[in-house]
Design a protein around this motif. Sequence first.
Motif, short mmCIF file in Angstrom:
data_model
loop_
_atom_site.label_atom_id
_atom_site.label_comp_id
_atom_site.label_asym_id
_atom_site.label_seq_id
_atom_site.Cartn_x
_atom_site.Cartn_y
_atom_site.Cartn_z
N PHE A 1 0.84 -1.20 0.00
CA PHE A 1 0.00 0.00 0.00
C PHE A 1 0.87 1.25 0.00
CE2 PHE A 1 -2.44 3.35 2.03
CZ PHE A 1 -3.65 3.28 1.36
N PHE A 2 1.89 1.26 0.86
CA PHE A 2 2.78 2.41 0.99
C PHE A 2 3.54 2.67 -0.31
CE2 PHE A 2 6.87 4.32 2.19
CZ PHE A 2 6.43 5.48 2.77
N LEU A 3 4.03 1.61 -0.93
CA LEU A 3 4.77 1.75 -2.18
C LEU A 3 3.87 2.30 -3.29
CD1 LEU A 3 7.65 1.20 -3.19
CD2 LEU A 3 6.82 -0.99 -4.03
N ALA A 4 2.65 1.80 -3.36
CA ALA A 4 1.70 2.31 -4.37
C ALA A 4 1.33 3.76 -4.07
CB ALA A 4 0.45 1.43 -4.40
N ARG B 1 -5.25 0.30 -2.68
CA ARG B 1 -5.96 -0.77 -1.95
C ARG B 1 -5.84 -2.10 -2.67
NH1 ARG B 1 -10.92 2.89 -1.18
NH2 ARG B 1 -11.51 1.80 -3.05
N THR B 2 -5.90 -2.07 -3.99
CA THR B 2 -5.79 -3.31 -4.76
C THR B 2 -4.41 -3.93 -4.60
OG1 THR B 2 -7.45 -2.52 -6.33
CG2 THR B 2 -6.06 -4.35 -7.04
N ALA B 3 -3.37 -3.12 -4.58
CA ALA B 3 -2.02 -3.64 -4.36
C ALA B 3 -1.93 -4.36 -3.02
CB ALA B 3 -0.99 -2.51 -4.44
N ALA B 4 -2.47 -3.74 -1.98
CA ALA B 4 -2.47 -4.36 -0.65
C ALA B 4 -3.33 -5.62 -0.64
CB ALA B 4 -2.98 -3.37 0.39
N LEU C 1 -10.73 -15.56 -9.88
CA LEU C 1 -11.92 -14.97 -10.50
C LEU C 1 -12.12 -13.50 -10.14
CD1 LEU C 1 -14.47 -17.90 -10.17
CD2 LEU C 1 -13.33 -17.07 -12.24
N LEU C 2 -11.37 -12.99 -9.19
CA LEU C 2 -11.56 -11.60 -8.77
C LEU C 2 -11.30 -10.60 -9.90
CD1 LEU C 2 -10.01 -11.40 -5.20
CD2 LEU C 2 -12.39 -11.13 -5.83
N GLY D 1 -14.32 -2.96 -6.15
CA GLY D 1 -13.60 -1.74 -6.48
C GLY D 1 -12.12 -1.98 -6.74
N LEU D 2 -11.83 -3.08 -7.42
CA LEU D 2 -10.43 -3.44 -7.68
C LEU D 2 -9.96 -2.83 -9.00
CD1 LEU D 2 -10.62 -7.22 -6.75
CD2 LEU D 2 -9.74 -5.35 -5.35
N GLN D 3 -8.79 -2.22 -8.96
CA GLN D 3 -8.12 -1.70 -10.16
C GLN D 3 -6.65 -2.07 -10.04
OE1 GLN D 3 -8.68 2.51 -10.37
NE2 GLN D 3 -10.69 2.34 -11.32
N LEU D 4 -6.14 -2.76 -11.02
CA LEU D 4 -4.74 -3.18 -10.96
C LEU D 4 -3.82 -1.96 -10.84
CD1 LEU D 4 -4.62 -6.05 -13.59
CD2 LEU D 4 -4.58 -6.24 -11.10
N PRO D 5 -2.83 -2.06 -9.97
CA PRO D 5 -1.90 -0.94 -9.76
C PRO D 5 -0.90 -0.83 -10.92
CG PRO D 5 -1.30 -2.77 -8.35
CD PRO D 5 -2.57 -3.15 -9.05
N HIS D 6 -1.29 -0.11 -11.95
CA HIS D 6 -0.48 0.00 -13.17
C HIS D 6 0.89 0.58 -12.85
CE1 HIS D 6 -3.85 -1.19 -15.56
NE2 HIS D 6 -4.60 -0.28 -14.97
N GLY D 7 1.91 -0.08 -13.34
CA GLY D 7 3.27 0.35 -13.11
C GLY D 7 3.84 -0.17 -11.80
N GLN D 8 3.00 -0.62 -10.90
CA GLN D 8 3.46 -1.11 -9.60
C GLN D 8 3.21 -2.60 -9.43
OE1 GLN D 8 5.44 1.68 -8.77
NE2 GLN D 8 5.07 0.70 -6.84
N LEU D 9 2.68 -3.25 -10.46
CA LEU D 9 2.37 -4.68 -10.35
C LEU D 9 3.62 -5.53 -10.10
CD1 LEU D 9 -0.26 -6.12 -10.21
CD2 LEU D 9 -0.15 -6.55 -12.65
N PRO D 10 4.74 -5.29 -10.80
CA PRO D 10 5.94 -6.08 -10.48
C PRO D 10 6.41 -5.90 -9.04
CG PRO D 10 6.20 -5.01 -12.61
CD PRO D 10 4.95 -4.45 -11.98
#
Length: 125
Positions: free
Chosen positions: A26-29, A40-43, A79-80, A91-100
């Motif tokens: 969460f902090f990194l995102a 929130r999605t990253a966490a 399935l999420l 309310g999930l949105q992939l953390p673009h650029g932070q996924l790796p």
Amino acid sequence: PGFTHRVLRFAIPAGAIVAAAAFSAFFLARQAGLPLSQQRTAATIVTLILSLFVLTLLALPLTWRRTLLVGAALAGFALLFPVAVIRGFYGLQLPHGQLPATFLIAAAGILVLAVFWVVSRRRLG
């Protein structure tokens, strides 16, 4: 020392490891300036991956019923994201650029959990 003692001996430290990893993601995102939903999605991704790993550790040795349980949890997690209705509901949105980086934090959490699992098993005998 019965079942409750053994579970608490693992559950509390494992929960702390999962919480630290989720907060780190969460902090990194957040530092990357991503929107709150992506933070929130990253966490959430880190928490789900690590909780699935904890479930797998606690299910050892794997029987067909335990494998079915772990598989059902994995299917629910899988399935999420592809199902738009579920993704929208949570309310999930992939953390673009932070996924790796998110997956790297999850991998580090898995490593710490695995080491803790081995150490705690050796101490219990």
